[in-house]
Design a protein around this motif. Structure first.
Motif, PDB file in Angstrom:
ATOM      1  N   ASP A 167      22.206   1.087  -5.680  1.00  0.00           N
ATOM      2  CA  ASP A 167      22.157   2.479  -5.196  1.00  0.00           C
ATOM      3  C   ASP A 167      20.815   3.119  -5.519  1.00  0.00           C
ATOM      4  N   ALA A 168      20.274   2.797  -6.705  1.00  0.00           N
ATOM      5  CA  ALA A 168      18.980   3.363  -7.106  1.00  0.00           C
ATOM      6  C   ALA A 168      17.860   2.838  -6.209  1.00  0.00           C
ATOM      7  N   ILE A 169      17.943   1.572  -5.812  1.00  0.00           N
ATOM      8  CA  ILE A 169      16.943   1.005  -4.902  1.00  0.00           C
ATOM      9  C   ILE A 169      16.944   1.761  -3.593  1.00  0.00           C
ATOM     10  N   VAL A 170      18.129   1.961  -3.041  1.00  0.00           N
ATOM     11  CA  VAL A 170      18.252   2.649  -1.746  1.00  0.00           C
ATOM     12  C   VAL A 170      17.730   4.083  -1.849  1.00  0.00           C
ATOM     13  N   SER A 171      18.099   4.775  -2.931  1.00  0.00           N
ATOM     14  CA  SER A 171      17.706   6.183  -3.064  1.00  0.00           C
ATOM     15  C   SER A 171      16.222   6.359  -3.356  1.00  0.00           C
ATOM     16  N   SER A 172      15.555   5.310  -3.861  1.00  0.00           N
ATOM     17  CA  SER A 172      14.132   5.431  -4.202  1.00  0.00           C
ATOM     18  C   SER A 172      13.216   5.252  -2.991  1.00  0.00           C
ATOM     19  N   ILE A 173      13.699   4.594  -1.945  1.00  0.00           N
ATOM     20  CA  ILE A 173      12.857   4.289  -0.786  1.00  0.00           C
ATOM     21  C   ILE A 173      12.292   5.540  -0.114  1.00  0.00           C
ATOM     22  N   PRO A 174      13.089   6.590   0.161  1.00  0.00           N
ATOM     23  CA  PRO A 174      12.522   7.774   0.812  1.00  0.00           C
ATOM     24  C   PRO A 174      11.371   8.406   0.029  1.00  0.00           C
ATOM     25  N   GLY A 175      11.484   8.471  -1.305  1.00  0.00           N
ATOM     26  CA  GLY A 175      10.416   9.055  -2.114  1.00  0.00           C
ATOM     27  C   GLY A 175       9.144   8.230  -2.065  1.00  0.00           C
ATOM     28  N   ILE A 176       9.299   6.909  -2.107  1.00  0.00           N
ATOM     29  CA  ILE A 176       8.132   6.023  -2.008  1.00  0.00           C
ATOM     30  C   ILE A 176       7.468   6.194  -0.648  1.00  0.00           C
ATOM     31  N   ASN A 177       8.287   6.227   0.409  1.00  0.00           N
ATOM     32  CA  ASN A 177       7.747   6.418   1.760  1.00  0.00           C
ATOM     33  C   ASN A 177       6.994   7.742   1.886  1.00  0.00           C
ATOM     34  N   THR A 178       7.569   8.792   1.321  1.00  0.00           N
ATOM     35  CA  THR A 178       6.935  10.109   1.405  1.00  0.00           C
ATOM     36  C   THR A 178       5.584  10.116   0.715  1.00  0.00           C
ATOM     37  N   ASP A 179       5.518   9.513  -0.470  1.00  0.00           N
ATOM     38  CA  ASP A 179       4.235   9.438  -1.183  1.00  0.00           C
ATOM     39  C   ASP A 179       3.215   8.625  -0.389  1.00  0.00           C
ATOM     40  N   LEU A 180       3.639   7.467   0.119  1.00  0.00           N
ATOM     41  CA  LEU A 180       2.718   6.614   0.862  1.00  0.00           C
ATOM     42  C   LEU A 180       2.169   7.327   2.091  1.00  0.00           C
ATOM     43  N   THR A 181       3.048   7.908   2.883  1.00  0.00           N
ATOM     44  CA  THR A 181       2.603   8.512   4.145  1.00  0.00           C
ATOM     45  C   THR A 181       1.875   9.835   3.927  1.00  0.00           C
ATOM     46  N   THR A 182       2.189  10.526   2.828  1.00  0.00           N
ATOM     47  CA  THR A 182       1.407  11.726   2.506  1.00  0.00           C
ATOM     48  C   THR A 182      -0.006  11.325   2.108  1.00  0.00           C
ATOM     49  N   ILE A 183      -0.131  10.231   1.365  1.00  0.00           N
ATOM     50  CA  ILE A 183      -1.459   9.695   1.044  1.00  0.00           C
ATOM     51  C   ILE A 183      -2.200   9.365   2.337  1.00  0.00           C
ATOM     52  N   GLY A 184      -1.505   8.734   3.286  1.00  0.00           N
ATOM     53  CA  GLY A 184      -2.129   8.391   4.557  1.00  0.00           C
ATOM     54  C   GLY A 184      -2.572   9.607   5.338  1.00  0.00           C
TER      55      GLY A 184
END
Length: 596
Positions: A167-184
């Motif tokens: 469950d923690a893996i699934v819930s962490s993906i949106p935050g990682i994506n947001t950081d990555l794409t905000t960096i982009g």
């Protein structure tokens, strides 16, 4: 020096002071912001024809050491990874207890598996002193049930923590994506500004803050390109795109920042027989995908790396160790002639025809008289199907001339063609082998129970084959065989399973199988305790390194409020001096005009 040059120098100075004050104000305001890097205001002499005619404001620069910053990001990933590991494992540690008696001498309260096993052995010894005493017989059953409950508690904890990791893996993906794409998104702005000669320091600082946050979620590193773009990779160099164009795609087809790109995965309810696989097999646990490619094994460090390890390695190993113990417990009591512990129902076999027995609906029945339930159903390619929708495994039914797996006993269609091996060695706790269904000892520990015959009639413990009451044959056999460490009683078919365990058959216990039950329980507890202690020890070490690195980074990049305030005083004095120059030039211009 002419009045014009003096005025230009003074006004340029005022503008430079204002810009510097603005920069320092931002520094002070962000002094406690994680990842913020001190910005340094820069001014340049304005020279025309070799003459200094004033100053001009340049772009701010960041007080940054790329090497130190990269080292800190790596360390952040290590510490957050170990913290997540320890937080999860400490829940298991709290249930493990300690070997030996507790402070009050009562070893069956919050004790370890070895304590409960010792209590059972002690109660069996007491029966030899009073073979017809009902209370001593009842104590044996009670201690056996307590042992089983402890096994169930630990097994449930492994499974619960494994699900929490998923469950923690699934819930962490949106935050990682947001950081990555905000960096982009920020990188794109930086590239535009840099190309036009604009100041990019504020944007660079925002990007570094996001990298700091990202480094606390997984192991990452970064490279800044000459055009201002930033390339983010995992610890092993796998690219984590921050914009579609970094992987050769159009940016216009996706709105950034995004929480659902570039990484994706699916929710899953984890069953003990499920596993993650990246070699084409369907183990039931979804991978983490990047543009159609599974990159799960490339995501290390940070909580996501910890949870992948916990889900796919740590808890399946602990489960395999407990299943091995449960299987051995059943086997060694059986070998002594006292089947005190029972596995799941075996397939009932008609001895006359050597075929499995069926109920009136053509369902294969177990030795308990109920429809047989199996798990780990395989498809035609040998890959396990997801757990049954009813959550309890699959039933086996004869339809026509074939045996098939069905979800419900009343179903008229099923999955697969099953070929039964009806020998006792082929049934649980061994295996039901077939073209479509296999059941091994995975999750046997959660199904472990005390034989209901002995629960109903504890006196059977001391009832001989001839019906004589007070017979100690079985009890003495258990004490001399089941609890023995003699090589004949712990080897061969009595050895504990040590390899080929777990949902995909790739796990091992990590300790010998030719040991006594007590030693096996102690080894399991101590092996699992070492995993917890290792995580704790490493966390302490890596946290110390992180603290030192943070101090070094702060000495270079952090905001020193005292220094910044001191600079403000200096700037105020300089501002006042330049203001006086402007005022004096104005007075001189006025006097000159009045004189004309």
């Amino acid at each position: 020096m002419g009045l014009g040059v003096s005025l230009n120098t003074a006004t340029g100075g005022l503008q430079a002071m204002e810009a510097a004050l603005d920069t320092i104000s931002r520094n002070v305001a962000n002094a406690s912001t994680d990842g913020y890097v001190t910005e340094t205001p820069n001014t340049y002499s304005d020279v025309v024809n070799g003459r200094n005619i004033g100053v001009r404001v340049g772009h701010n620069s960041l007080a940054l050491s790329p090497a130190l910053q990269a080292a800190l990001y790596t360390q952040n990933g290590k510490v957050s990874n170990l913290q997540a590991l320890y937080n999860s494992l400490s829940n298991i540690s709290a249930l493990q207890g300690t070997t030996g008696a507790n402070s009050d001498g009562n070893s069956d309260v919050m004790g370890s598996l070895s304590n409960y096993l010792g209590n059972l052995k002690t109660s069996l010894v007491k029966v030899t002193n009073a073979p017809t005493d009902g209370s001593t017989q009842y104590d044996v059953i009670s201690n056996a049930q307590t042992l089983v409950r402890n096994v169930h508690v630990l097994t449930s904890a492994y499974q619960s923590q494994r699900q929490n990791a998923q469950d923690a893996i699934v819930s962490s993906i949106p935050g990682i994506n947001t950081d990555l794409t905000t960096i982009g998104s920020i990188s794109k702005k930086i590239m535009v500004l840099q190309a036009s000669g604009g100041d990019t320091s504020d944007l660079e600082n925002q990007r570094l803050g996001l990298m700091n946050d990202l480094s606390n979620q997984l192991g990452v590193s970064f490279t800044e390109k000459p055009n201002g773009d930033m390339v983010v990779t995992t610890e092993d160099g796998t690219l984590l795109p921050t914009r579609p164009d970094q992987i050769g795609k159009e940016n216009d087809n996706r709105f950034l920042p995004s929480s659902d790109w570039p990484l994706s995965t699916k929710k899953a309810t984890i069953a003990p027989n499920m596993y993650y696989s990246n070699d084409g097999k369907n183990g039931g646990i979804p991978g983490i995908m990047l543009d159609g490619e599974d990159i799960t094994q490339h995501l290390t460090g940070g909580p996501i790396g910890a949870n992948i390890t916990l889900r796919d390695q740590t808890y399946p190993t602990m489960q395999a160790q407990m299943d091995s113990f449960a299987s051995t417990l059943i086997n060694r009591f059986d070998s002594a002639g006292l089947p005190l512990f029972t596995p799941p129902a075996r397939a009932a076999v008609d001895s006359a025809t050597n075929t499995v027995k069926l109920d009136s609906n053509d369902n294969v029945i177990g030795t308990d008289g109920k429809p047989l339930i199996v798990d780990n159903v395989l498809d035609s390619s040998g890959n396990p199907l997801p757990p049954s929708p009813n959550g309890g495994g699959y039933y086996v039914k004869k339809i026509g001339s074939q045996f098939v797996a069905v979800v419900n006993p009343g179903d008229t269609t099923g999955i697969g063609n099953i070929s039964f091996d009806t020998s006792s060695s082929a049934n649980p706790p061994g295996k039901i082998k077939g073209a479509s269904i296999v059941r091994n000892i995975t999750d046997l520990s959660s199904l472990l129970s005390v034989n209901s015959d002995y629960v109903k009639s504890p006196g059977l413990l001391t009832t001989g084959a001839d019906g004589k009451v007070g017979d100690l044959t079985l009890i003495n056999s258990v004490l001399s065989v089941t609890f023995s460490s003699g090589i004949a009683n712990v080897s061969g078919g009595l050895a504990a399973p040590t390899s080929g365990l777990g949902p995909d058959g790739s796990f091992s216990t990590g300790y010998p199988g030719t040991e006594s039950l007590d030693q096996l329980s102690t080894d399991m507890t101590s092996t699992q305790a070492r995993v917890v202690n290792n995580a704790k020890s490493r966390l302490s070490t890596e946290t110390g390194i992180q603290t030192n690195l943070t101090t070094q980074v702060n000495s270079v990049s952090g905001v020193n409020v005292n220094n910044q305030m001191s600079m403000i005083v200096t700037l105020q004095n300089s501002y006042a001096a330049n203001a006086k120059v402007v005022s004096a030039v104005r007075d001189m211009f006025s006097a000159l005009l009045n004189a004309v």
